[in-house]
Design an enzyme around this catalytic site. Structure first.
Site, short mmCIF file in Angstrom:
data_model
loop_
_atom_site.label_atom_id
_atom_site.label_comp_id
_atom_site.label_asym_id
_atom_site.label_seq_id
_atom_site.Cartn_x
_atom_site.Cartn_y
_atom_site.Cartn_z
N SER A 1 -3.31 -0.40 -8.36
CA SER A 1 -2.48 -0.44 -7.15
C SER A 1 -3.25 -0.91 -5.93
O SER A 1 -2.65 -1.35 -4.94
CB SER A 1 -1.87 0.94 -6.88
N ASP B 1 -0.68 10.15 1.00
CA ASP B 1 -1.39 9.04 0.37
C ASP B 1 -2.60 8.72 1.25
O ASP B 1 -2.47 8.09 2.30
CB ASP B 1 -0.49 7.82 0.23
N HIS C 1 -4.31 4.48 -0.60
CA HIS C 1 -3.87 3.13 -0.25
C HIS C 1 -3.91 2.94 1.27
O HIS C 1 -4.19 3.88 2.01
CB HIS C 1 -2.47 2.88 -0.80
#
Length: 438
Positions: free
Chosen positions: A156, A406, A409
């Site tokens: 990702s 998160d 990311h």
């Protein structure tokens, strides 16, 4: 009558500073503490920071791009620039795009549209110590890469970097989504008709052949370290440049194979396998991948360029499902956060394998490889993650428990855009080399 001293008034005035001195000190003390708290002095470099141990990744820039737009940063001669070491400095201009002008941002990274209230994280630029990093000029990228195919391969983080690049390029040329497949759009391809460029993303979190854990199967991954993942390698013949980005999936429970034999596992207490460290497995995955690319394309003299994006650190503070898991709102100052532990070890493996691949590639003139060494500059940006704003307006009804965060990311736009600014510098150097060889 006593005579009065002509110096009586002056003596009184001279004594005033002595009387006022304690009050002045009391007044200055809180000011000094305020300054120290909000502007701490840089800490001395620690031996724990491994960056000086390895050879720095140095790119050479020049101004030989006569057909490209001129830039104030470019000089008339070649300048060696080590982009790995520097600091984040304030930038008034901000990013090329925002959360509403780019349609390819993954929903979980669109921090602006999700209501993140502090936007200061958008106004910082990476400043290397001995040079300047030019701003990203989409037209230059598109001109260099005309009629070519670019593939991002990995997990990702590869997708995060891809979407950053698409947003930056889309400010001058709109891409068409021409292919999608797989859960969560793990395999996609865009076409830029203005320059006949394709940009693809291939989900391959190990680069080598692997079977991911699932709810219906084993609760661990399986990695076959001597075979590349054909989901991307099968399309290698149509790729002109590959950006590889992996790392975080190697921390998950897994069983490792060479051939048909199990060589060990990582975090598998219920299995009768030898526990092995994942660093050497990580190294073998890169070694297999880079040799496969060089062997398949280099043997036939078919040129291909490879960029390895180094490990991107996470910034969790405390529990991941609590409010404030990554609460910072500004970058770390230089020396405030050291590159050490797992982050340093993962980066070291990647840089060492790229250097080994460069030596191996000498027998294949068309194979070029470079490390995009972004670990340290990313480590210094704890403020650039979505945090709770991976979901829209998470605190609209007050702070709830739990709050998913998160801290891995990157917000788009955000610090990850800097990665692609450095990618463009690598491409400019390679293009300059190609021009000189003609």
């Amino acid at each position: 009558m006593g005579s009065s001293s002509p110096f009586k008034d002056q003596t009184h005035l001279l004594s005033l500073p002595k009387k006022l001195l304690p009050y002045a000190l009391y007044a200055l003390l809180p000011i000094a503490l305020f300054r120290l708290y909000f502007h701490p002095p840089p800490l001395p470099q620690s031996p724990a920071d491994p960056l000086p141990i390895l050879n720095p990744v140095i790119f050479t820039t020049s101004s030989s791009f006569s057909s490209y737009p001129s830039q104030e940063e470019e000089s008339s001669c070649e300048i060696a620039c080590d982009y790995t070491n520097g600091k984040w400095v304030r930038d008034k201009l901000g990013p090329l795009y925002n959360g509403t002008t780019c349609g390819t941002i993954k929903d979980g990274q669109n921090c602006i549209s999700h209501g993140r209230p502090d936007l200061g994280y958008l106004y910082w630029r990476w400043k290397p110590h001995n040079c300047s990093l030019p701003r990203f000029v989409p037209d230059i990228f598109l001109q260099i890469f005309r009629n070519k195919n670019l593939a991002f391969v990995g997990d990702s983080m590869a997708r995060n970097q891809l979407e950053s690049l698409l947003c930056m390029l889309a400010t001058v040329s709109t891409p068409d989504l021409v292919y999608r497949n797989g859960e969560d759009n793990k395999f996609r391809r865009w076409h830029f008709p203005s320059h006949n460029i394709t940009v693809s993303i291939y989900w391959s979190p190990f680069l080598v052949k692997g079977m991911e854990k699932s709810n219906s199967g084993p609760n661990h991954n399986k990695l076959y370290l001597d075979y590349v993942d054909e989901r991307w390698a099968g399309d290698m013949d149509r790729m002109d440049m590959i950006v590889l980005s992996i790392g975080h999936w190697f921390l998950h429970p897994a069983v490792f194979y060479e051939g048909d034999s199990v060589i060990g596992c990582h975090y598998c207490p219920d299995l009768n396998h030898t526990e092995v460290g994942f660093y050497e497995v990580f190294r073998k995955a890169f070694k297999t991948t880079l040799k496969a690319i060089a062997g398949k394309r280099g043997v036939n003299g078919d040129p291909i360029d490879v960029i390895v994006t180094t490990f991107s650190p996470s910034h969790f503070e405390g529990d991941w499902d609590k409010a404030g898991a990554c609460p910072k709102t500004r970058p770390f100052q230089e020396g405030e956060k050291l590159l050490e532990g797992m982050d340093a070890d993962m980066r070291r493996v990647e840089v060492e394998e790229v250097e080994a691949a460069k030596a191996y590639a000498e027998q294949f003139p068309g194979f070029r490889v470079e490390a995009l060494d972004v670990t340290k500059l990313s480590l210094m940006r704890p403020d650039g993650h979505p945090g709770p704003y991976m979901y829209p307006f998470p605190f609209a009804d007050g702070v709830k428990d739990p709050v998913q965060n998160d801290c891995v990311h990157w917000c788009l736009p955000g610090p990850i855009d800097t990665w692609n600014e450095i990618v463009l510098e690598v491409m400019k150097r390679w293009d300059d080399q190609s021009r000189k060889q003609v």
